[in-house]
Design an enzyme around this catalytic site. Structure first.
Site, mmCIF file in Angstrom:
data_model
loop_
_atom_site.group_PDB
_atom_site.id
_atom_site.type_symbol
_atom_site.label_atom_id
_atom_site.label_comp_id
_atom_site.label_asym_id
_atom_site.label_seq_id
_atom_site.Cartn_x
_atom_site.Cartn_y
_atom_site.Cartn_z
ATOM 1 C CD GLU A 75 -0.697 -9.242 -12.863
ATOM 2 O OE1 GLU A 75 -1.229 -9.386 -14.037
ATOM 3 O OE2 GLU A 75 -0.501 -8.152 -12.986
ATOM 4 C CB CYS A 131 3.042 -10.285 -2.381
ATOM 5 S SG CYS A 131 1.188 -10.276 -2.727
ATOM 6 C CE LYS A 154 4.642 -11.908 -8.185
ATOM 7 N NZ LYS A 154 3.959 -10.774 -8.325
HETATM 8 P P1 NAD Z 1 -6.695 -11.145 -1.820
HETATM 9 O O1 NAD Z 1 -7.366 -11.947 -0.786
HETATM 10 O O2 NAD Z 1 -7.562 -9.881 -2.476
HETATM 11 O O3 NAD Z 1 -8.498 -12.454 -2.590
HETATM 12 C C1 NAD Z 1 -8.201 -13.696 -3.166
HETATM 13 C C2 NAD Z 1 -9.952 -13.252 -3.569
HETATM 14 O O4 NAD Z 1 -9.311 -15.434 -3.779
HETATM 15 C C3 NAD Z 1 -10.620 -13.398 -2.164
HETATM 16 O O5 NAD Z 1 -11.509 -12.344 -2.578
HETATM 17 C C4 NAD Z 1 -11.407 -15.352 -1.395
HETATM 18 O O6 NAD Z 1 -12.822 -14.438 -1.125
HETATM 19 C C5 NAD Z 1 -11.098 -15.386 -3.035
HETATM 20 N N1 NAD Z 1 -10.839 -17.118 -2.962
HETATM 21 C C6 NAD Z 1 -10.504 -17.993 -1.744
HETATM 22 N N2 NAD Z 1 -10.182 -19.289 -2.157
HETATM 23 C C7 NAD Z 1 -11.592 -19.501 -3.105
HETATM 24 C C8 NAD Z 1 -12.617 -20.219 -4.332
HETATM 25 N N3 NAD Z 1 -12.053 -21.406 -3.258
HETATM 26 N N4 NAD Z 1 -13.384 -19.808 -4.856
HETATM 27 C C9 NAD Z 1 -13.539 -18.633 -4.923
HETATM 28 N N5 NAD Z 1 -12.979 -18.176 -4.727
HETATM 29 C C10 NAD Z 1 -11.624 -17.647 -3.457
HETATM 30 O O7 NAD Z 1 -5.769 -11.922 -2.941
HETATM 31 P P2 NAD Z 1 -4.753 -10.799 -3.414
HETATM 32 O O8 NAD Z 1 -4.347 -9.595 -3.270
HETATM 33 O O9 NAD Z 1 -5.523 -10.791 -4.831
HETATM 34 O O10 NAD Z 1 -3.656 -11.716 -4.427
HETATM 35 C C11 NAD Z 1 -4.514 -13.266 -4.824
HETATM 36 C C12 NAD Z 1 -3.176 -13.795 -5.152
HETATM 37 O O11 NAD Z 1 -2.382 -13.370 -5.854
HETATM 38 C C13 NAD Z 1 -2.158 -14.299 -4.333
HETATM 39 O O12 NAD Z 1 -1.173 -15.589 -4.995
HETATM 40 C C14 NAD Z 1 -0.475 -12.591 -4.166
HETATM 41 O O13 NAD Z 1 0.313 -13.557 -3.915
HETATM 42 C C15 NAD Z 1 -1.160 -11.986 -5.896
HETATM 43 N N6 NAD Z 1 -0.386 -11.685 -6.209
HETATM 44 C C16 NAD Z 1 -1.112 -10.561 -5.178
HETATM 45 C C17 NAD Z 1 -1.070 -8.985 -5.571
HETATM 46 C C18 NAD Z 1 -1.352 -7.658 -5.197
HETATM 47 O O14 NAD Z 1 -0.672 -7.002 -5.055
HETATM 48 N N7 NAD Z 1 -2.237 -7.751 -4.231
HETATM 49 C C19 NAD Z 1 0.270 -8.510 -6.797
HETATM 50 C C20 NAD Z 1 0.857 -9.775 -7.358
HETATM 51 C C21 NAD Z 1 0.486 -10.667 -6.779
HETATM 52 C C1 UGA Z 2 4.944 -5.486 -4.885
HETATM 53 C C2 UGA Z 2 5.621 -5.595 -6.205
HETATM 54 O O1 UGA Z 2 6.178 -4.297 -5.952
HETATM 55 C C3 UGA Z 2 4.712 -5.690 -7.540
HETATM 56 O O2 UGA Z 2 4.952 -5.807 -8.450
HETATM 57 C C4 UGA Z 2 4.179 -7.454 -6.887
HETATM 58 O O3 UGA Z 2 3.248 -7.669 -7.362
HETATM 59 C C5 UGA Z 2 3.433 -7.337 -5.792
HETATM 60 O O4 UGA Z 2 4.591 -6.701 -4.957
HETATM 61 C C6 UGA Z 2 2.886 -8.567 -4.967
HETATM 62 O O5 UGA Z 2 3.551 -9.848 -5.675
HETATM 63 O O6 UGA Z 2 1.793 -8.454 -4.176
HETATM 64 P P1 UGA Z 2 3.755 -3.649 -3.662
HETATM 65 O O7 UGA Z 2 3.583 -4.544 -2.418
HETATM 66 O O8 UGA Z 2 1.469 -3.760 -3.927
HETATM 67 O O9 UGA Z 2 3.734 -4.623 -4.770
HETATM 68 O O10 UGA Z 2 3.988 -2.689 -3.444
HETATM 69 P P2 UGA Z 2 5.571 -1.792 -3.197
HETATM 70 O O11 UGA Z 2 5.054 -0.411 -4.208
HETATM 71 O O12 UGA Z 2 6.231 -2.972 -4.161
HETATM 72 O O13 UGA Z 2 5.256 -1.547 -2.055
HETATM 73 C C7 UGA Z 2 5.712 -2.772 -0.950
HETATM 74 C C8 UGA Z 2 6.174 -1.962 0.565
HETATM 75 O O14 UGA Z 2 7.558 -1.450 -0.061
HETATM 76 C C9 UGA Z 2 5.187 -0.859 1.013
HETATM 77 O O15 UGA Z 2 5.615 -0.837 2.239
HETATM 78 C C10 UGA Z 2 5.902 0.100 0.329
HETATM 79 O O16 UGA Z 2 5.715 1.635 1.221
HETATM 80 C C11 UGA Z 2 7.957 -0.261 0.673
HETATM 81 N N1 UGA Z 2 8.935 0.471 0.196
HETATM 82 C C12 UGA Z 2 8.306 0.562 -1.158
HETATM 83 C C13 UGA Z 2 9.719 1.393 0.554
HETATM 84 O O17 UGA Z 2 9.825 1.023 1.934
HETATM 85 N N2 UGA Z 2 9.980 1.964 -0.521
HETATM 86 C C14 UGA Z 2 10.809 2.080 -1.910
HETATM 87 O O18 UGA Z 2 11.487 2.716 -2.672
HETATM 88 C C15 UGA Z 2 9.122 1.459 -2.055
#
Ligand code: NAD
Ligand code: UGA
Length: 467
Positions: free
Chosen positions: A170, A281, A225
């Protein structure tokens, strides 16, 4: 397997990715039943709350979609095993934080939640099941999942079961998750089973143009990713390192970013200097890349990426030191207003927020903090500030009103770029603060012209005129 057979999707993990992603799939695929399951009962209750302000994830546009599809073809439940049993396709969207103990501690991801999902799927799935990695995972994790699922063939079960494992990372960013999901730059599907890959493509194609849906093998997908996040984070560390040079030379980081960003090979996006990248992340994904590189003996590669994280920590420390220096080297008994605690605007997420480190350092110096955020609640801030040191509630206050946080303050630090902070009425603020008063603008959102005749001081990140 027949492509038309995807009738029910289960998503394990109702977090910042699972919730919004499945809401958008449900909205675009009314014929598919989508169930999001989680072991966290409180979170599921919040997703089912009739008051949409109580959803556990704040994202612009999310509550409208949830309102539209919830209890039609989108449900939230704690019945993980039942959901697995009844689904043709299962997304693993659980947390993958950095390991805290043991081999690889502080470097590689803790895969206990992913493994637990694979074991639950192995135990409960029926017929042919497509398992999709949505979580961000170290390269080769798909092999671990396959190995666990393959062990189901050794179970004493009469049923004929089989699995295909895909990687579908994602790329959404928090704060813009819905628009990123509705209009993604690309959808990446990694796998070695073309039928399963096409079944997943069939879902996305309902709203994503075909040319944006790309196929690779599993390992390219997992590595892409980590690479995307590493390259994005590296850009931020690059511009932040330049912000420090601006401050000592008289240059202006806004002008520099604008000038370099106009080069079409560099591009203007992701060049905003700030207090360092936060979010759950970037740091963990780079550290995973560092760990992978060292594992394969690529120490120079590991050192290269490690520096991106090092600059990020340094940026936070140098801002804190600048604040202490400007306030005469003493913060004891001084009130400081903190505007913003989320790691960026338009989210209620504080994971790895630069505000946490900066606030902890200021508290350690004896300052009293008056903290405001538009979406982060007091309980979350309390957890963040008390987790490693015991900074209790006598040392800081939570302000619901942005203007009360200024009363009797010696300084304000703008930590998050929420839009209301860009429109503060400084004339209303000046009479209630202590003199000399400092504004520390780590997000470059204060217009110096608006405060120039008000008798207060401004320090802006990356602005050489500060000296
Ligand atoms: P999060 O902590 O918000 O959510 C994860 C959820 O999974 C929690 O609610 C937890 O209770 C649940 N969980 C854990 N183990 C479980 C199990 N065995 N059965 C059922 N539920 C279970 O995490 P997130 O931010 O949604 O991130 C999830 C993944 O996506 C991570 O690998 C992260 O790196 C990736 N990711 C996150 C973002 C982002 O913006 N947060 C963007 C891209 C990718
Ligand atoms: C980031 C990536 O942008 C997503 O593509 C990815 O899916 C995600 O991580 C993930 O894997 O979790 P996110 O962390 O939600 O997304 O937000 P960003 O907009 O990337 O910002 C990350 C951090 O960088 C923030 O603290 C933001 O303030 C900072 N940032 C961003 C800067 O300081 N300057 C910039 O120009 C952009």
């Amino acid at each position: 397997m027949n492509l038309k057979s995807i009738k029910k999707i289960c998503c394990i993990g109702a977090g910042y990715v699972g919730g919004p992603t499945m809401a958008v799939i449900a909205k675009n695929c009314p014929d598919i039943e989508v169930e999001v399951v989680d072991i966290n009962e409180t979170r599921i209750k919040a997703w089912n709350d009739t008051d949409l302000n109580n959803l556990p994830v704040f994202e612009p546009g999310l509550s409208e979609i949830v309102n539209d599809v919830r209890n039609k073809n989108l449900t939230f439940s704690i019945n993980v095993e039942d959901s697995i049993k009844n689904s043709d396709m299962i997304f693993i969207s659980v947390n993958t934080p950095i390991k805290k103990k043991g081999i690889g501690a502080g470097q590689t991801s803790d895969l206990r939640w992913v493994e637990s999902c694979a074991r639950k799927i192995c135990k409960s799935a029926k017929g042919h099941t497509i398992v999709v990695e949505k979580s961000t995972l170290p390269v080769k994790t798909a092999q671990t999942i396959k190995d666990i699922l393959d062990s189901s063939n050794n179970n004493n079960s009469d049923e004929c079961r089989s699995f295909s494992v895909l990687s579908n990372p994602e790329f959404l960013a928090e704060g813009t998750a819905i628009s990123d999901l509705v209009n993604p730059d690309r959808v990446l599907i990694g796998g070695d089973d073309l039928v399963a890959m096409n079944a997943l493509k069939d879902i996305y194609i309902k709203w994503v143009p075909e040319k944006k849906i790309i196929f690779t093998n599993l390992w390219s997908s997992e590595l892409s990713k980590l690479s995307a996040n590493a390259l994005l984070a590296q850009r931020i560390s690059s511009i932040n390192s330049l912000s420090a040079i601006c401050e000592v030379t008289g240059a202006d980081i806004g002008d520099v970013a604008n000038a370099v960003g106009m080069d079409s090979r560099i591009g203007s996006k992701f060049l905003k200097a700030g207090p360092g990248f936060g979010g759950s992340c970037f740091k963990k994904d780079i550290l995973n890349l560092v760990y992978l590189s060292r594992y394969y003996g690529l120490n120079e590669v590991a050192d290269f990426w490690q520096e991106t994280v090092a600059i990020n920590s340094w940026q936070q420390t140098r801002i804190y030191k600048e604040i202490v220096a400007k306030l005469f080297g003493n913060l004891a008994d001084k009130k400081i207003a903190i505007l913003g605690f989320a790691f960026k605007e338009n989210t209620n997420d504080t994971r790895e927020s630069p505000a946490i480190n900066i606030c902890r350092n200021l508290l350690n110096e004896g300052a009293f903090l008056s903290i405001h955020d538009c979406k982060v609640n007091e309980e979350t801030i309390d957890k963040d500030l008390s987790s490693e040191n015991s900074f209790d509630k006598s040392m800081w206050a939570y302000d619901k009103d942005v203007y009360t946080s200024f009363e009797g303050a010696h300084a304000v630090i703008l930590m998050t770029e929420w839009s209301i902070y860009k429109k503060l009425n400084w004339e209303k603020i000046v009479p209630v603060v202590k003199q000399p008063f400092w504004i520390f603008d780590t997000r470059l959102i204060v217009n110096p012209n608006q405060i120039k005749d008000l008798g207060i001081n401004l320090w802006q990140l990356g602005n050489g005129k500060n000296y």
